[in-house]
Design a protein around this motif. Sequence first.
Motif, PDB file in Angstrom:
ATOM      1  N   CYS A 372       0.850  -1.196   0.000  1.00  0.00           N
ATOM      2  CA  CYS A 372       0.000   0.000   0.000  1.00  0.00           C
ATOM      3  C   CYS A 372       0.886   1.246   0.000  1.00  0.00           C
ATOM      4  CB  CYS A 372      -0.904   0.004   1.235  1.00  0.00           C
ATOM      5  SG  CYS A 372      -1.765   1.579   1.466  1.00  0.00           S
ATOM      6  N   THR A 374       0.268   4.199   0.926  1.00  0.00           N
ATOM      7  CA  THR A 374       0.050   5.026   2.107  1.00  0.00           C
ATOM      8  C   THR A 374       0.677   4.427   3.361  1.00  0.00           C
ATOM      9  OG1 THR A 374      -2.096   5.473   1.110  1.00  0.00           O
ATOM     10  CG2 THR A 374      -1.726   6.353   3.337  1.00  0.00           C
ATOM     11  N   CYS A 375       0.346   3.163   3.661  1.00  0.00           N
ATOM     12  CA  CYS A 375       0.848   2.617   4.930  1.00  0.00           C
ATOM     13  C   CYS A 375       1.856   1.483   4.791  1.00  0.00           C
ATOM     14  CB  CYS A 375      -0.307   2.228   5.847  1.00  0.00           C
ATOM     15  SG  CYS A 375      -1.649   1.414   5.009  1.00  0.00           S
ATOM     16  N   CYS A 390      -6.101  -2.228   0.428  1.00  0.00           N
ATOM     17  CA  CYS A 390      -5.370  -2.241   1.693  1.00  0.00           C
ATOM     18  C   CYS A 390      -6.355  -2.481   2.819  1.00  0.00           C
ATOM     19  CB  CYS A 390      -4.632  -0.920   1.907  1.00  0.00           C
ATOM     20  SG  CYS A 390      -3.814  -0.842   3.525  1.00  0.00           S
ATOM     21  N   CYS A 393      -5.971   0.809   5.580  1.00  0.00           N
ATOM     22  CA  CYS A 393      -6.550   2.127   5.301  1.00  0.00           C
ATOM     23  C   CYS A 393      -7.683   2.080   4.291  1.00  0.00           C
ATOM     24  CB  CYS A 393      -5.471   3.102   4.831  1.00  0.00           C
ATOM     25  SG  CYS A 393      -4.819   2.689   3.198  1.00  0.00           S
TER      26      CYS A 393
HETATM   27 ZN   LIG Z   1      -2.961   1.301   3.383  1.00  0.00          ZN
END
Ligand SMILES: [Zn+2]
Length: 455
Positions: A372, A374-375, A390, A393
């Motif tokens: 992912c 983002t995370c 994901c 998130c």
């Molecule tokens: Zn994520």
Amino acid sequence: MKISTKSSIKSPIVHVGLDDTDSTQGKCTTHAAYRITDYLLNTKSIEFVDYPLLIRLNPNIPWKTRGNGAVCLRFRTSYHEDVLERIMDLVHKENLVATGANPGIAIYRGETIPYSIRCFARKALCDVVSRKTAEELAKRHEIHFFIDGNGQGLVGSIAAIGTPLHEDHTFEAVAYRKQEKCGTVRKLDSAQVVQFDAETFPYTFNNYDKAHHRVLILPHGPDPVFCGVRGESAEVVCSALKKLKISEKLEGYMVFRTNQGTNQHLQNEVGFTDIKCYTAGFSQCKVDSRPTVIEGGHAMFSVKDPIGAVVNAAVYEPTDMVNIASKLVVGDIIRIGFGVRKPSAKHPRILNVEYLQVLETMEIFETVNPLCLTCNKRMKSEGTNKGFRCQKCGLRDREVKKISIPKPRMIETKVFVPTPRAHRHLTKPIHRYGMEKNLKGTSEINLWSAWFSKT
Ligand SMILES: [Zn+2]
């Protein structure tokens, strides 16, 4: 039975080769050598110029006695004219040669061993040689000989003479039983062998197989050997033998210098186009098919030599090398020592792997889900062609694809050898890699005083 004609060559060194005096009735080539040595040491004007040599020959020959061992005695004597007759008298009187065996006894006189005899010996170590070739060689070099049975023992007896063993070698102190004890159980406390092994390793070896809790120094047959201690020098094997508290009253012991534990039969590099049945050698090659483990736990795969010839190879279960072999993948570069097994109706020609050295490993990959953005967590597939999501998130991405990442190989680039109980006499134990010695440049061998003992 026949005794060849007398030689006209005069020389102070006499080389006596013995082979194939073993039988299932409990005779043993090394014991015949022990008795002959005892006799020679009690004869005036005899001086040994080397330890008795115990030469293990090609272990892949199916018609050989177990162990395929031949012995050579080398000594100087001024009374060499009748030495064969005297040795033969002894062999008959003491009944040293068993019925049913195919013994060969050969005697050569000369300061050095002719090149053609040394070549013959080299061949007998890793190839098949005929009795006819041995007989021709004997005639050409005025080698006296005695043969019985099918005469196959002549090959080993001449090969032993032709092996100066200037390269890597080890020693074995062999202790012999009194005749009345032969056939009875050998008593030796295994805890004592474990302790003895701990105290003397690596200067002695193959005493005890820790993985399988097995004492390796005692044979099990009716033969006159009580035990044999293998190691790196005459002093070490003798003093180690004396450490063992053996309660049985023995006939005595003798130290042999030997090619055991040296891989001497695997010194020739062999291409796969010209491999012959029962030969031995080594090859640097590529893994050509991924190993599969078949019934019985053996690993089977194919290997390709540098010019592209492909052959099947097998790593057998008792060697304990299957878990290593099964981690190989196509393209890995390995070096293998092997013996060539005869093809049968069921199986084609196969290389029986005797050691495996991993030289270079291919990188292998596994495909995993993308991370992912983002995370940085591994995403979950939403289904075929539906992208990934994901779980942390909730980010969805229909465009990202699975990715390929390198996978750890879990195989080391090093040498692997069979577990001790699966060792052949010639197998070089793993700890001996780097301990090899040679006598090149040595003009004479100083024998340690206590190499022979009679109690
Ligand atoms: Zn994520």
